[in-house]
Structure formats: C-alpha cells, structure tokens
Design an enzyme around this catalytic site. Structure first.
Site, mmCIF file in Angstrom:
data_model
loop_
_atom_site.group_PDB
_atom_site.id
_atom_site.type_symbol
_atom_site.label_atom_id
_atom_site.label_comp_id
_atom_site.label_asym_id
_atom_site.label_seq_id
_atom_site.Cartn_x
_atom_site.Cartn_y
_atom_site.Cartn_z
ATOM 1 N N TYR A 89 0.832 -1.205 0.000
ATOM 2 C CA TYR A 89 0.000 0.000 0.000
ATOM 3 C C TYR A 89 0.867 1.254 0.000
ATOM 4 O O TYR A 89 0.622 2.188 -0.785
ATOM 5 C CB TYR A 89 -0.932 0.004 1.217
ATOM 6 C CG TYR A 89 -1.732 1.283 1.328
ATOM 7 C CD1 TYR A 89 -2.730 1.570 0.403
ATOM 8 C CD2 TYR A 89 -1.470 2.211 2.338
ATOM 9 C CE1 TYR A 89 -3.453 2.758 0.483
ATOM 10 C CE2 TYR A 89 -2.187 3.390 2.423
ATOM 11 C CZ TYR A 89 -3.179 3.662 1.485
ATOM 12 O OH TYR A 89 -3.889 4.840 1.558
ATOM 13 N N LYS A 122 1.116 4.363 -2.853
ATOM 14 C CA LYS A 122 0.900 5.784 -2.581
ATOM 15 C C LYS A 122 2.167 6.601 -2.831
ATOM 16 O O LYS A 122 2.082 7.790 -3.170
ATOM 17 C CB LYS A 122 0.380 5.976 -1.152
ATOM 18 C CG LYS A 122 -1.062 5.503 -0.976
ATOM 19 C CD LYS A 122 -2.007 6.208 -1.951
ATOM 20 C CE LYS A 122 -3.464 5.849 -1.748
ATOM 21 N NZ LYS A 122 -4.370 6.592 -2.645
#
Length: 258
Positions: free
Chosen positions: A155, A159
């Site tokens: 994750y 990002k």
C-alpha cells in the site's frame, strides 16, 4: 469560481469521494461521479440534486478496467468530456500482513486500483484538458506514500507511486495551464479500514481508538481549496494529519477505558 465547472470524481460512492462531491455541489459544479456501486451513486445524486439543484451524472466504473473507462467516455455527452477538474480518489488498502505473508491477490487489487486506475483516468482526461487550455488534476495520495509502516509495504509503495506520478505529470504539463495537486491525508475515519480488514469492523474501529482522526469532510475542504485558488496559483502538494499524528507510523493515542 467553480460554478458550472465539470468535475469528475472517481470512488465517489463513499468517504472522501462522496464528501468532495457534496463540497463541489455546494459551489454549483457539474458533477460526474463514478464508483463500482451504482446504487449508492444514484442515491447521492438524488440528494445533491435535491439539496443544491446541480447537474449530476453517475457511472458505474471500476477504474482497474480500461475498457470500462473507455465505455464511460464513449457514452458520455460530448460537452461533459470537457472536464475541468479530475479528482483521482478511487483507492484502497487490503490487509496488514508482512509482505512475505500477504495474499498476492491483495497486491494486484492495490496496484491495479491505486496506480494503474489512476493512470488510466489521467491518460484519458489530461489530453482533453490540454486541448481545452484548462484543467486541474487532483490526486489523493497518503502519508503512507512519504514514510512506510509495518504491514503496509505494498500500500505504501502504491501511494509513493501516486506522489511521483503527480510530480512527473506536473513536469509533463509545465508548458500548459494544467495544474497538478497531490493531497496526502493521514488517518481519516471512513470505510478505509473496514475494507483493509476485509469487513472486520471491530478491527477497523480499533485503528481510531484514542485519537480524533480526520473526517472525509476535512479532506474534501482541502480538495475544494486547492481547486479554488486563482489561475496563476498551483498548490503542488498538501499533507494533512490529525493533530496527534506526525507521520504514517508515528501516532499518539490516549488510553481508552474499556
């Protein structure tokens, strides 16, 4: 400044996307709202039309699907394709395991949604903006894209990609009037953690115990502000956290009595 501007928001059926739709509707924008859950989108449309009398168009869309994106744009009235503001909000986290233990299906979902889906929409919309001589791309990144934390390897990587895609795109369009903004929220209490924990609400609620997190409306206010500054002003990046959060992994929580 935003009245009758055409605003496209992905992931608009809940959380930050829904809150952003409300904020733009209050300003009189024309909304194109997309998400996988058409029922929720239609309910939001009904409420926005009732409350603000604005024009709202809903499309069922999974941003991972290039063909679906093409289909949405093919079915869209020509005037709606002249998008002024693209809010790349669709994104998610799946799981909180170590990378060597995580389900590889979760890898695919996060990478395909957070990176590839954002790129697909950007590639579709930015040429239109350049042709029209106006436009603003607002990407929803995360503090997780600045500093990694345990259990968030993939994750955080996605990002971080959003940050560098935003920076690179800003360079690619520097000779045009197009603006590019990356908004990097910290802890925001939406359905984000429920999705991360595959529907386990008890685990999700525990994430926010002992701290007052940001709300979706807080981030929507920031989105609206970045979209409202004068034409010669470009807000490149905004990082927003709750008062008791310093980075993605450094948080102070008060003890909660059970």
């Amino acid at each position: 400044m935003l009245k009758d501007k055409i605003v496209f928001i992905s992931g608009a059926s809940s959380g930050i996307g829904e809150a952003a739709a409300v904020r733009f509707a209050k300003e009189g924008a024309i909304l194109i709202i997309c998400a996988r859950n058409l029922e929720k989108l239609d309910a939001l449309k009904e409420q926005l039309v009732k409350d603000y009398g604005v024009e709202v168009h809903t499309y069922k869309l999974d941003v991972r699907d290039k063909k679906a994106i093409n289909s949405v744009f093919e079915s869209m009235p020509e005037r709606l394709k002249n998008i002024d503001i693209l809010v790349n909000n669709a994104g998610l986290a799946q799981g909180l395991e170590k990378v060597q233990e995580e389900d590889m299906e979760d890898f695919d979902v996060m990478i395909d949604t957070n990176i590839k889906g954002l790129l697909y929409l950007t590639r579709k919309v930015v040429p239109i903006m350049i042709n029209n001589g106006r436009g603003h791309v607002i990407n929803i990144g995360s503090t997780a894209g600045i500093v990694a934390y345990p259990g968030g390897t993939v994750y955080c990587a996605t990002k971080a990609a959003v940050k560098f895609i935003s920076d690179g795109l800003r360079m690619d369009v520097v000779d045009t009037p197009i603006k590019v903004t990356n908004i990097q929220p910290g802890m925001v209490e939406t359905n984000f953690s429920v999705i991360r924990f595959h529907g386990d609400k008890e685990k999700a609620d525990a994430v926010y115990e002992g701290i007052e997190p940001l709300t979706a409306e807080d981030i929507a206010d920031v989105i609206l502000y970045t979209a409202s500054v004068p034409a010669h002003v470009q807000i490149c990046e905004v990082t927003v956290t709750p008062t008791h959060q310093a980075t993605a992994g450094v948080v102070h929580k008060e003890k909660v009595s059970k």
